[in-house]
Design a protein around this motif. Structure first.
Motif: not given
Length: 170
Positions: A9-10, A47-49, A69-71
C-alpha cells in the motif's frame, strides 16, 4: 504457475524501485504502472492489490490486473491499452491452458482472473478468461487456434448473463 504478486500500500514502492533500475518515468507512465499527481509527483497505480500478470501465448508479460484486498475502489484495476497490451486480443491464462484446451477439445471461458486460477488449481485446466465481461471476435479467433468449441461460464449476475448472451453470437 500464474506468477501472482503483491503490490503493497506504499505510494512509491514500484516506481522508486523501477527508477533505481534505470527504467524511465516516461515508460512507467506509458505502461500504466504509475501516474502523476497534480504536483508532478510520480506514484504507483497498483497499490494494496494482488497482481495478476497477463501473459501472451508466447510467454511475454504484456499487462497486469490488480484486485484490491479489503475495501476500496475500483475493485479491479487493469493496465491501460498500449502498443504492448490490447485486451481484446488476449485471454488470461491461455498461455498455460492452450495444450489442455487442445487435448480436451473445448475451452471454458470465464470472466475473471480468480475464476481461472481456482478452476486450474482444482484440476480444470482447459480454462481462460476474456479480460472483461465480453468475449471479443479477436479473442474468439485466438481461441480457434486451439479448439472449435467454447463453453461460456460467466458470473450469474446481470453483467455476466448479458455477456454470455452477446458471446453466443461470436
Amino acid at each position: 504457475k500464474f506468477g501472482l504478486g503483491w503490490a503493497d500500500d506504499n505510494w512509491n514502492s514500484l516506481s522508486d524501485y523501477m527508477l533505481s533500475q534505470q527504467i524511465s518515468e516516461k515508460m512507467l507512465l506509458e505502461l500504466g504502472l504509475a501516474s502523476k499527481s497534480q504536483k508532478g509527483r510520480v506514484f504507483d497505480k497498483f497499490r494494496n492489490r494482488v497482481i495478476f500478470p497477463i501473459i501472451n501465448t508466447r510467454g511475454k508479460v504484456i499487462g497486469f490486473g490488480g484486485r484490491i484486498v479489503g475495501d476500496g475502489e475500483p475493485k479491479y484495476l487493469n493496465s491501460p491499452e498500449s502498443s504492448v497490451f490490447q485486451k481484446k486480443y488476449n485471454l488470461f491464462g491461455l498461455n498455460l491452458s492452450r495444450s489442455e484446451i487442445q487435448s480436451e477439445g473445448f475451452a471454458i471461458v470465464v470472466e475473471g482472473y480468480m475464476d481461472v486460477v481456482s478452476l486450474y488449481q482444482s484440476g480444470v485446466k482447459n480454462v481462460c478468461a476474456s479480460l472483461g465481461t465480453a468475449l471479443t471476435e479477436e479473442q474468439a479467433k485466438l481461441l480457434k487456434r486451439y479448439t472449435d468449441r467454447a463453453i461460456l461460464c460467466y458470473d450469474a449476475d446481470s453483467a455476466g448473463i448479458n455477456a454470455a448472451l452477446r458471446g453466443i453470437d461470436i
